[in-house]
Design a protein around this motif. Structure first.
Motif, PDB file in Angstrom:
ATOM      1  N   ALA A 187      58.594 -53.617  25.727  1.00  0.00           N
ATOM      2  CA  ALA A 187      58.218 -54.904  25.139  1.00  0.00           C
ATOM      3  C   ALA A 187      57.482 -54.758  23.819  1.00  0.00           C
ATOM      4  O   ALA A 187      57.223 -55.753  23.139  1.00  0.00           O
ATOM      5  N   GLY A 188      57.117 -53.519  23.438  1.00  0.00           N
ATOM      6  CA  GLY A 188      56.398 -53.325  22.185  1.00  0.00           C
ATOM      7  C   GLY A 188      54.895 -53.424  22.314  1.00  0.00           C
ATOM      8  O   GLY A 188      54.186 -53.354  21.312  1.00  0.00           O
ATOM      9  N   ALA A 189      54.387 -53.589  23.535  1.00  0.00           N
ATOM     10  CA  ALA A 189      52.943 -53.665  23.731  1.00  0.00           C
ATOM     11  C   ALA A 189      52.292 -52.283  23.670  1.00  0.00           C
ATOM     12  O   ALA A 189      51.085 -52.169  23.468  1.00  0.00           O
ATOM     13  N   LEU A 190      53.078 -51.221  23.864  1.00  0.00           N
ATOM     14  CA  LEU A 190      52.607 -49.846  23.779  1.00  0.00           C
ATOM     15  C   LEU A 190      53.484 -49.075  22.803  1.00  0.00           C
ATOM     16  O   LEU A 190      54.677 -49.356  22.675  1.00  0.00           O
ATOM     17  N   ASP A 191      52.890 -48.090  22.127  1.00  0.00           N
ATOM     18  CA  ASP A 191      53.648 -47.267  21.181  1.00  0.00           C
ATOM     19  C   ASP A 191      54.349 -46.116  21.889  1.00  0.00           C
ATOM     20  O   ASP A 191      55.492 -45.787  21.569  1.00  0.00           O
ATOM     21  N   CYS A 192      53.657 -45.479  22.808  1.00  0.00           N
ATOM     22  CA  CYS A 192      54.230 -44.364  23.555  1.00  0.00           C
ATOM     23  C   CYS A 192      53.477 -44.253  24.876  1.00  0.00           C
ATOM     24  O   CYS A 192      52.397 -44.832  25.035  1.00  0.00           O
ATOM     25  N   ILE A 193      54.052 -43.516  25.824  1.00  0.00           N
ATOM     26  CA  ILE A 193      53.432 -43.400  27.141  1.00  0.00           C
ATOM     27  C   ILE A 193      53.535 -41.964  27.639  1.00  0.00           C
ATOM     28  O   ILE A 193      54.446 -41.225  27.274  1.00  0.00           O
TER      29      ILE A 193
ATOM     30  N   TYR B 260      44.102 -46.523  21.435  1.00  0.00           N
ATOM     31  CA  TYR B 260      43.965 -47.515  22.497  1.00  0.00           C
ATOM     32  C   TYR B 260      44.685 -46.973  23.718  1.00  0.00           C
ATOM     33  O   TYR B 260      45.876 -46.650  23.654  1.00  0.00           O
ATOM     34  N   ILE B 261      43.976 -46.812  24.835  1.00  0.00           N
ATOM     35  CA  ILE B 261      44.557 -46.217  26.038  1.00  0.00           C
ATOM     36  C   ILE B 261      44.661 -47.269  27.137  1.00  0.00           C
ATOM     37  O   ILE B 261      43.679 -47.922  27.479  1.00  0.00           O
ATOM     38  N   ARG B 262      45.857 -47.409  27.680  1.00  0.00           N
ATOM     39  CA  ARG B 262      46.077 -48.306  28.814  1.00  0.00           C
ATOM     40  C   ARG B 262      46.557 -47.472  29.999  1.00  0.00           C
ATOM     41  O   ARG B 262      47.545 -46.753  29.899  1.00  0.00           O
ATOM     42  N   GLU B 263      45.863 -47.569  31.108  1.00  0.00           N
ATOM     43  CA  GLU B 263      46.219 -46.841  32.316  1.00  0.00           C
ATOM     44  C   GLU B 263      46.898 -47.807  33.290  1.00  0.00           C
ATOM     45  O   GLU B 263      46.349 -48.861  33.611  1.00  0.00           O
ATOM     46  N   ASP B 264      48.103 -47.443  33.743  1.00  0.00           N
ATOM     47  CA  ASP B 264      48.831 -48.352  34.638  1.00  0.00           C
ATOM     48  C   ASP B 264      49.924 -47.581  35.370  1.00  0.00           C
ATOM     49  O   ASP B 264      50.204 -46.420  35.061  1.00  0.00           O
ATOM     50  N   ARG B 265      50.528 -48.247  36.353  1.00  0.00           N
ATOM     51  CA  ARG B 265      51.637 -47.640  37.088  1.00  0.00           C
ATOM     52  C   ARG B 265      52.789 -47.344  36.137  1.00  0.00           C
ATOM     53  O   ARG B 265      53.037 -48.104  35.199  1.00  0.00           O
ATOM     54  N   PRO B 266      53.517 -46.252  36.380  1.00  0.00           N
ATOM     55  CA  PRO B 266      54.590 -45.873  35.460  1.00  0.00           C
ATOM     56  C   PRO B 266      55.607 -46.975  35.185  1.00  0.00           C
ATOM     57  O   PRO B 266      56.067 -47.128  34.049  1.00  0.00           O
ATOM     58  N   ASN B 267      55.991 -47.747  36.201  1.00  0.00           N
ATOM     59  CA  ASN B 267      56.987 -48.793  35.959  1.00  0.00           C
ATOM     60  C   ASN B 267      56.457 -49.859  35.001  1.00  0.00           C
ATOM     61  O   ASN B 267      57.202 -50.388  34.163  1.00  0.00           O
ATOM     62  N   LEU B 268      55.154 -50.159  35.081  1.00  0.00           N
ATOM     63  CA  LEU B 268      54.557 -51.151  34.185  1.00  0.00           C
ATOM     64  C   LEU B 268      54.354 -50.580  32.781  1.00  0.00           C
ATOM     65  O   LEU B 268      54.449 -51.312  31.792  1.00  0.00           O
TER      66      LEU B 268
ATOM     67  N   LEU C 120      56.380 -57.872  15.246  1.00  0.00           N
ATOM     68  CA  LEU C 120      55.054 -57.605  14.692  1.00  0.00           C
ATOM     69  C   LEU C 120      54.752 -56.113  14.694  1.00  0.00           C
ATOM     70  O   LEU C 120      54.108 -55.604  13.778  1.00  0.00           O
ATOM     71  N   GLU C 121      55.219 -55.416  15.724  1.00  0.00           N
ATOM     72  CA  GLU C 121      55.005 -53.976  15.760  1.00  0.00           C
ATOM     73  C   GLU C 121      55.700 -53.296  14.590  1.00  0.00           C
ATOM     74  O   GLU C 121      55.156 -52.369  13.978  1.00  0.00           O
TER      75      GLU C 121
ATOM     76  N   ILE D 238      47.293 -45.544  17.609  1.00  0.00           N
ATOM     77  CA  ILE D 238      48.309 -45.319  18.625  1.00  0.00           C
ATOM     78  C   ILE D 238      47.893 -46.040  19.898  1.00  0.00           C
ATOM     79  O   ILE D 238      46.780 -45.854  20.389  1.00  0.00           O
ATOM     80  N   ARG D 239      48.778 -46.878  20.397  1.00  0.00           N
ATOM     81  CA  ARG D 239      48.563 -47.555  21.684  1.00  0.00           C
ATOM     82  C   ARG D 239      49.290 -46.726  22.741  1.00  0.00           C
ATOM     83  O   ARG D 239      50.507 -46.755  22.819  1.00  0.00           O
ATOM     84  N   LEU D 240      48.515 -45.977  23.508  1.00  0.00           N
ATOM     85  CA  LEU D 240      49.063 -44.978  24.428  1.00  0.00           C
ATOM     86  C   LEU D 240      48.897 -45.425  25.874  1.00  0.00           C
ATOM     87  O   LEU D 240      47.786 -45.729  26.320  1.00  0.00           O
ATOM     88  N   GLY D 241      49.983 -45.449  26.619  1.00  0.00           N
ATOM     89  CA  GLY D 241      49.920 -45.723  28.050  1.00  0.00           C
ATOM     90  C   GLY D 241      49.915 -44.419  28.827  1.00  0.00           C
ATOM     91  O   GLY D 241      50.633 -43.484  28.470  1.00  0.00           O
ATOM     92  N   VAL D 242      49.096 -44.335  29.875  1.00  0.00           N
ATOM     93  CA  VAL D 242      49.020 -43.108  30.676  1.00  0.00           C
ATOM     94  C   VAL D 242      49.062 -43.458  32.158  1.00  0.00           C
ATOM     95  O   VAL D 242      48.514 -44.471  32.599  1.00  0.00           O
ATOM     96  N   SER D 243      49.713 -42.598  32.918  1.00  0.00           N
ATOM     97  CA  SER D 243      49.771 -42.779  34.368  1.00  0.00           C
ATOM     98  C   SER D 243      48.425 -42.431  34.989  1.00  0.00           C
ATOM     99  O   SER D 243      47.820 -41.413  34.641  1.00  0.00           O
TER     100      SER D 243
END
Length: 312
Positions: A142-148, A127-135, A76-77, A97-102
């Motif tokens: 898995a395609g749930a985030l575009d970049c981190i 869209y910003i998701r904050e989580d532990r680096p391993n997650l 889907l991505e 952009i779905r961005l993950g940040v530590s």
């Protein structure tokens, strides 16, 4: 002709995997439950395997479902990327952009990046998701985030990493501690000291563990913090010594009265912050532009111990 799942069928599968409830999944997909159920049943029949275990009023993913879920998200991505690149192109970084940040860097860096990003691309959705680096790395794979944005990267050969900045790390010592009078703390004097840490999944957890091993210090796993703030509070009341990165120090330590910051002699106290995306992404040009803006944001921070990649 061989069977290909439709995007809607994959949407239904992902919604069921996330909610584990047919009614909630149907609501999430804005369709009736019978429609979702019939299409999902057709998906399972066409694939020749069950994706969900149904029994006792509970739903769970089968082993096949667990294996196929990341592939469904990636499929889907890829379709989303086709539309984003066609409609928005480079002029708007793909539109979303779905961005993950530590959490040990993002809260102290994003206030500088977001205004620059908004000025450059006012129509960009972020869209910003904050989580532990391993997650975050799991979400990216898995395609749930575009970049981190993450400190260091686990080498997999599947990711593209670009350096945003280098960030120094300092040892925090309570004012009443015997080491507080030293300008630089020799690693040998940390022997027997109690070192506090963030929990597993944080890079700082590994850094503290390595320092404790090198110094013969006591690594306090029973007193792991859930955030840098919690770690600072524990250190300030004398529970132990702790490591803190420069961006956090610049943001939070001006109001900290009970702790002094020290370099450690003989130990490299630095981490690298990266922008990371999947190899072969059709949006690599978008992420390269985001990298450039992130490096510009580092310059605007003007934080001691945080240096852009080209200055370190």
């Amino acid at each position: 002709m061989h069977f290909r799942p439709s995007p809607r069928q994959l949407d239904y599968f992902i919604a069921l995997a996330e909610t584990l409830h047919f009614g909630k999944a149907a609501e999430k997909c804005n369709v009736s439950q019978p429609t979702l159920s019939s299409q999902f049943k057709l998906l399972e029949e066409s694939l020749g395997c069950g994706l969900l275990e149904r029994g006792g009023g509970e739903i769970s993913l089968t082993a096949a479902g667990e294996r196929l879920l990341p592939l469904a998200r990636q499929a889907l991505e890829s379709l989303d990327e086709i539309v984003a690149v066609a409609q928005a192109g480079r002029a708007n970084l793909g539109g979303l952009i779905r961005l993950g940040v530590s959490p040990t860097f993002g809260p102290y860096f994003m206030p500088y990046l977001l205004p620059i990003l908004k000025d450059s691309f006012p129509d960009l959705e972020l869209y910003i998701r904050e989580d532990r680096p391993n997650l975050l790395e799991e979400g990216l794979a898995a395609g749930a985030l575009d970049c981190i944005i993450t400190p260091d990267v686990t080498p997999t050969g599947q990711l593209t990493e670009r350096v945003i900045c280098h960030e120094s790390v300092s040892l925090a010592v309570p004012r009443a501690h015997p080491l507080s009078g030293l300008d630089v703390v020799p690693v040998s004097l940390l022997k027997g000291e109690k070192l506090l840490s963030l929990g597993q999944g944080f890079r700082l957890h590994n850094d503290v563990q390595a320092l404790a091993r090198a110094a013969g210090a006591d690594f306090l796993q029973d007193y792991e913090g859930t955030s840098l703030d919690a770690l600072r509070q524990m250190a300030s009341i004398g529970m132990g010594l702790a490591l803190f990165p420069a961006a956090y120090i610049a943001s939070e330590f001006p109001k900290e009265q009970n702790l002094l910051l020290k370099p450690v002699e003989g130990i490299t106290m630095q981490r690298v912050m990266y922008l990371v995306w999947r190899n072969g992404s059709s949006r690599a040009a978008h992420y390269e532009k985001l990298l450039s803006l992130a490096q510009e944001a580092v310059m605007s921070m003007a934080a001691e111990g945080v240096e852009p990649a080209n200055a370190a």
